[in-house]
Each structure stands twice: as C-alpha cells, then as structure tokens.
Scaffold this motif. Structure first.
Motif, PDB file in Angstrom:
ATOM      1  N   MET A  98       0.849  -1.192   0.000  1.00 46.60           N
ATOM      2  CA  MET A  98       0.000   0.000   0.000  1.00 46.60           C
ATOM      3  C   MET A  98       0.881   1.238   0.000  1.00 46.60           C
ATOM      4  SD  MET A  98      -3.190   1.102   0.099  1.00 46.60           S
ATOM      5  CE  MET A  98      -4.186  -0.241   0.756  1.00 46.60           C
ATOM      6  N   LYS A  99       0.736   2.084  -1.034  1.00 45.10           N
ATOM      7  CA  LYS A  99       1.520   3.311  -1.142  1.00 45.10           C
ATOM      8  C   LYS A  99       0.714   4.467  -0.556  1.00 45.10           C
ATOM      9  CE  LYS A  99       4.052   3.944  -4.783  1.00 45.10           C
ATOM     10  NZ  LYS A  99       4.513   4.237  -6.163  1.00 45.10           N
ATOM     11  N   ASN A 100       1.331   5.228   0.331  1.00 39.63           N
ATOM     12  CA  ASN A 100       0.676   6.373   0.957  1.00 39.63           C
ATOM     13  C   ASN A 100       1.007   7.642   0.181  1.00 39.63           C
ATOM     14  OD1 ASN A 100      -0.458   4.938   3.225  1.00 39.63           O
ATOM     15  ND2 ASN A 100       1.619   4.774   4.021  1.00 39.63           N
ATOM     16  N   ILE A 101      -0.026   8.378  -0.190  1.00 42.36           N
ATOM     17  CA  ILE A 101       0.139   9.498  -1.113  1.00 42.36           C
ATOM     18  C   ILE A 101      -0.343  10.791  -0.484  1.00 42.36           C
ATOM     19  CG2 ILE A 101      -0.581  10.439  -3.357  1.00 42.36           C
ATOM     20  CD1 ILE A 101      -0.913   7.555  -4.307  1.00 42.36           C
ATOM     21  N   ALA A 102       0.433  11.843  -0.697  1.00 38.60           N
ATOM     22  CA  ALA A 102       0.011  13.201  -0.371  1.00 38.60           C
ATOM     23  C   ALA A 102      -0.290  13.920  -1.678  1.00 38.60           C
ATOM     24  CB  ALA A 102       1.108  13.932   0.387  1.00 38.60           C
ATOM     25  N   VAL A 103      -1.458  14.514  -1.782  1.00 38.74           N
ATOM     26  CA  VAL A 103      -1.854  15.232  -2.989  1.00 38.74           C
ATOM     27  C   VAL A 103      -1.897  16.717  -2.666  1.00 38.74           C
ATOM     28  CG1 VAL A 103      -3.534  15.459  -4.849  1.00 38.74           C
ATOM     29  CG2 VAL A 103      -3.239  13.252  -3.717  1.00 38.74           C
ATOM     30  N   LEU A 104      -0.932  17.452  -3.182  1.00 40.95           N
ATOM     31  CA  LEU A 104      -0.878  18.904  -2.988  1.00 40.95           C
ATOM     32  C   LEU A 104      -1.541  19.570  -4.191  1.00 40.95           C
ATOM     33  CD1 LEU A 104       2.794  19.328  -1.683  1.00 40.95           C
ATOM     34  CD2 LEU A 104       0.737  18.625  -0.433  1.00 40.95           C
TER      35      LEU A 104
END
Length: 382
Positions: free
Chosen positions: A1-7
């Motif tokens: 599971m890849k954890n993503i931050a969306v700016l």
C-alpha cells in the motif's frame, strides 16, 4: 500500500489523481489532501478518502471548513501548513499538482524529507531545475513526470541509455489559435483563449497553451528531467494530441508513446511505476483514427515558445524571471485587465530589464521571482 500526499487536490490534476486512486484502492491510501481555498470540495474529498491530514492554505477557507467539520482528519490552515504537508511522515509519494512558482517551496520540503515526487508542477523545474534535480539525487528519491509529454519521454526511454538520445520530439497541440497570425489575435477574447481543442485543463495552463508559453515551460522542464541540451529538444505541432511525445535515438530510430488525450494515464503510470496496472481509460481505435499530422510551430506569432528557449539558453535566473512575468500577465488577462497579445510584451520587457544571475541560490531565485512580479505588475499600468 503506497501512501500518497496530494498537494493541489481540488485542481484539475488533483481531482484526476483521486480518480486514479478510486480505481486502485487496494494499492493506494491518501494520507494528505492539501488545497488553496476550495473548502467545500476538499470537505467532500476528506469524507471519501479519510486522510490523516487536510490543509487549506487560505486562512478564511480553513476557518469555514473548521467550523463545519468534526471528523477524525486533522485540519490545518495557512501557507506554512501547506508547505509542511509535503513532508508528512506517513506519505511515501507527494503529487505536486499545485499551480505555478508556489509549488517550488513544498517540492523542496518533500525532497528534504526524502519523498518521491510525482511532478505535475512544471514551474518547479523551470525556475530551479538544477537545484531541484541535484537535491533529488542527493536524497536518493525519484522525480516521476506527470505531464503527458514528459511521461511519454519517460516511457520511451525505458531500457535505453540517456547517451543514446539524439533528440526529444516534444509534441504540441497548437492550442485554439493554431494557424492564426498575430493580426488575427488582436482582441482575442477570454472565451476564445480558453477553448482548447483537445485538452480540458485549468484556466492558467489553458492560456499558456494558447500562447505556447506552456510548451516553452515544458522545453525547460525536459532539459532538466533528461539532461539534454536545448538543441536536442524539438517542438512538433501535432493537433490530434494522440502522440504525446517521441524520442529520436542516435541510430535514427524514433519511439513514440500514443494514447487518448487523458491525463489519468500519465498520473497512474507515475504512481504505479515501475509496474503497469489495468485501467478503464479510453482506448485508441486505430480503425477510426484517420490522420496524424505534424507542423512546425510559428514562433513569430506565438512568441512564448521563443522566449522560453531564450530564457533557457541564458540559464541562471532568467527562466525564473520568464515564468514570473508570465504568471502575472496571465492573471491580468484572466481578470480582463490586458489583451491576450499583451502577455508577450510583458514577458519580453521584463526579461530585457533584468540582468541574469548565474548559478543562483534558492534564496536568490525567490528574490528574482519577487522582483519580476513587481516589475511585470508595473507594466500593467502602462
């Protein structure tokens, strides 16, 4: 599971990133959602994706959301909170889909925190390409391009050595005014400028596409992403937007990447690399695809591309000045304060006014950006 931050989660690329995540919930978790001022849309995204952190850089928007929301996601507000979100500890990959020069600081923050970058903010490399690429190498992290053209280059270069590149063939739709001459663009309206023939994008990038400034920004971005000289980057007008870009190699072979004009494909590739994952995106139908045509860009009419090459070849701080002047001019055009063709004049006069700083520091680039914005704004009054 890849954890993503969306700016920039409420913008065009941000919302399409979340569409990709919806299709692969077993692969991705959204750790951070960050936006500027769209508090209502951000609230909907929070309720759907349950991130650990959500940020609004606009203080008033943050206060509105804070008054309504009482769920488990931590809320923060202000510009510094937006920047700090790029270094959120649990995030593995940061999607930088915010607009303009404002993307540089959070991108550097993410690199310093050793986050991989899915880069949709081309201005970061335009204004500080050498600094950004060096920092990524020092930190041992990846910068994977989300722009369709640069994702195309990236895919074409898989398994190839960079020294075999002879030329990057950067495709360009030509925008809504392809084939027009300067005198035909006098009095061009906002509606005409925003009527892009093949792509559905945000207003700023659509104006840049009409002026060919966007293609110029991509030329500078390509120089830093792929370590080539400007003479090795050739812009090719391709109105159908089916070939997203091509690489010509030292033996004369040309490899192209084709697909429907849909940003979700390069977004997904950047997030899933080095693997390919299934998607329900539209497929090309070669029985119905009648024509693929190519033209040379008209850099006398669409001077934004020419100015970008000039700024890039000068190097140093000049691409930063070029970008800042354009951002001010486009903002003024969208507000109805200037005409479309005035954008070129503001860029040119700002570039001519400023001496180029060779090998600028990051601090000097912020100073150059501020100077160029102030000077370009002074030109609006004239």
């Amino acid at each position: 599971m890849k954890n993503i931050a969306v700016l920039g989660s409420t913008g065009s690329i941000g919302t399409q990133t979340l569409e990709v995540v919806r299709g692969h919930k077993d692969m991705f978790h959204i750790s951070v959602l960050a936006a500027n001022a769209s508090d209502e849309l951000l609230e909907k995204q929070i309720r759907e994706f349950s991130p650990e952190l959500a940020v609004l850089s606009d203080e008033a928007a943050y206060k509105r959301l804070k008054a309504r929301y009482s769920g488990p996601t931590k809320l923060m507000g202000g510009r510094q909170a937006f920047v700090d979100a790029a270094a959120f500890p649990e995030a593995d990959t940061v999607v930088t889909s915010m607009m303009g020069f404002a993307g540089l600081e959070p991108t550097m923050k993410a690199l310093d925190a050793r986050k991989d970058i899915a880069l949709a903010n081309k201005e970061t490399l335009v204004v500080a390409g050498e600094i950004v690429m060096r920092r990524a190498a020092e930190q041992g992290v990846s910068i994977l391009p989300v722009d369709s053209e640069h994702c195309a280059f990236f895919q074409c270069l898989q398994g190839e050595k960079r020294e075999t590149i002879e030329k990057l063939l950067l495709t360009c739709s030509g925008g809504p005014f392809r084939g027009r001459k300067r005198e035909e663009l006098i009095g061009a309206t906002k509606a005409q400028v925003l009527a892009h023939p093949t792509w559905n994008m945000g207003q700023k990038i659509t104006v840049d596409s009409a002026s060919l400034v966007n293609k110029g920004l991509e030329v500078i971005e390509a120089k830093w992403l792929y370590g080539v000289d400007y003479d090795q980057i050739q812009v090719v007008v391709h109105p159908q937007s089916i070939i997203h870009s091509m690489v010509q190699f030292c033996d004369g072979s040309v490899i192209a990447q084709l697909g429907c004009p849909d940003m979700k494909l390069p977004i997904q590739y950047a997030l899933t690399y080095p693997t390919r994952q299934p998607s329900n995106f539209e497929r090309l139908d070669f029985w119905k695809l009648k024509d693929l045509t190519f033209e040379e860009p008209d850099t006398e009419t669409f001077k934004g591309l020419r100015f970008a090459y000039e700024a890039g070849r000068m190097g140093g701080s000049m691409p930063c000045v070029f970008n800042a002047a354009n951002e001010v001019a486009v903002g003024a055009f969208l507000k109805g304060e200037i005409h479309f063709l005035d954008i070129y004049d503001i860029i040119e006069q700002t570039m001519l006014k400023r001496e180029c700083v060779i090998e600028p520091t990051l601090e000097e680039l912020f100073e150059e950006d501020a100077w160029a914005r102030t000077y370009a704004a002074s030109l609006l009054k004239k």
